[in-house]
Design an enzyme around this catalytic site. Structure first.
Site, PDB file in Angstrom:
ATOM      1  CG  HIS A 288      25.551 102.083  33.520  1.00 41.19           C
ATOM      2  ND1 HIS A 288      26.834 102.587  33.615  1.00 41.19           N
ATOM      3  CD2 HIS A 288      25.129 101.297  32.611  1.00 41.19           C
ATOM      4  CE1 HIS A 288      27.340 102.155  32.476  1.00 41.19           C
ATOM      5  NE2 HIS A 288      26.501 101.485  31.682  1.00 41.19           N
TER       6      HIS A 288
ATOM      7  CG  HIS B 106      29.870 101.630  28.721  1.00 42.41           C
ATOM      8  ND1 HIS B 106      29.257 102.497  27.961  1.00 42.41           N
ATOM      9  CD2 HIS B 106      29.236 100.991  29.306  1.00 42.41           C
ATOM     10  CE1 HIS B 106      28.182 102.362  28.130  1.00 42.41           C
ATOM     11  NE2 HIS B 106      27.678 101.470  28.868  1.00 42.41           N
TER      12      HIS B 106
END
Length: 333
Positions: free
Chosen positions: A56, A218
């Protein structure tokens, strides 16, 4: 799989080595190499800790520094850090004034943070938590406690860190963090999948010419899959989703964060922001501060996320306070 990597099972270690080397004036690896700490230290105040899976970037490591996070635990790609990593981050951030652990609402993180806190308290470290749950399309408002935490965590960290630097107690810092996340809403739109290096193939599918509204960082399923739309229409979907839960009686000033999801050109994040800002202002809200770029990504996913935080005077002051970390250099200056 065409990637700039060495061994695909060591991408996190290699990334952390490069990150700490490039930014050694701000961060360093802790005794646990999966814990990244600020070189400034906590200096006799409440420590601010977070953590989560890699992939991320710049979250989570990019927010370690003066005026933001004091330490983060870094897990494998899209995988929670272990309880030991969280515990070592808590230890690193503790200066005797307590530690606020502020993280996103994911099962692995919830479990491992709880385990870390039990051990930390045995060692005499006082720890409190606030769990981010800003992703509006991941659960109904009535079940907000089930919602995922996404880019709203960044604004929560900013507010909490500024409160700590104002001399706030642990209870004060936790209350500020909770106010921040309660006032924050996020939504994401994904245009493509991404590939976890250790897996070597896409972990979900978005067909060409389609987009997924409400997708998670995700690849968690969104609310619906629809035909790809122009930026104006995407902006309308996102602003409606986040503004629909805000009460103007609580104020009209917003912090607006538009983040690419990894493969989105910065050009396109600004195109999205232009449409988003026009639509926000057309509803009677105003933009107090805009943050546009890659703030919370998902490897090489195409798409964009929108985060808004409804602010009052104290939240505005904490958001505007100076910060010096890799991803927030000069904020408030």
């Amino acid at each position: 799989m065409q990637r700039v990597i060495n061994e695909r099972d060591h991408v996190v270690e290699d990334m952390l080595a490069g990150f700490c080397s490039a930014h050694r004036d701000r961060v360093a690896a802790g005794d646990n190499p999966r814990v990244i700490v600020s070189t400034k230290g906590t200096q006799g105040r409440v420590g601010i800790v977070s953590g989560g899976g890699s992939g991320h970037e710049p979250a989570f490591v990019g927010y370690v520094g003066d005026g933001m996070l004091d330490a983060v635990a870094v897990g494998e790609v899209f995988t929670s850090p272990s309880s030991r990593m969280f515990l070592d981050a808590i230890r690193a951030a503790d200066s005797g004034h307590g530690v606020a652990c502020l993280y996103g609402n994911y099962a692995g993180d919830n479990l491992n943070v709880r385990m870390a806190i039990r051990q930390a308290e045995k060692e005499g470290i006082r720890v409190g938590v606030v769990v981010a749950n800003d992703d509006v399309l991941s659960a109904p408002l009535a079940d907000r406690h089930l919602r995922r935490g996404v880019a709203g965590e960044i604004l929560m960290w900013k507010v909490a860190a500024a409160c700590a630097r104002d001399g706030g107690s642990l209870d004060d810092v936790l209350a500020a963090a909770q106010r921040a996340i309660d006032a924050t809403r996020s939504v994401g739109v994904g245009l493509s999948s991404c590939v976890i290096p250790a897996v070597g193939k896409p972990n979900f599918t978005v067909e060409p010419g389609q987009m997924e509204v409400g997708i998670g960082h995700h690849g968690e399923p969104g609310q619906e899959v629809v035909a790809l739309e122009p930026s104006e229409r995407i902006a309308s979907r996102m602003t409606s989703a986040v503004l629909g839960e805000l009460d103007r009686a609580d104020g009209t000033a917003l912090v607006v964060l538009v983040s690419g999801l990894g493969a989105t050109p910065v050009m396109e994040t600004y195109i999205a922001y232009a449409d988003i800002s026009r639509q926000i202002e057309a509803t009677g809200f105003t933009v107090h501060r805009a943050l546009v770029g890659n703030y919370f990504t998902s490897l090489e996913m195409m798409g964009v996320s929108l985060t808004v935080m409804q602010i009052d005077d104290s939240l505005a002051r904490w958001v505007d306070a100076p910060a010096d970390c890799v991803s927030f250099q000069g904020l408030g200056a």
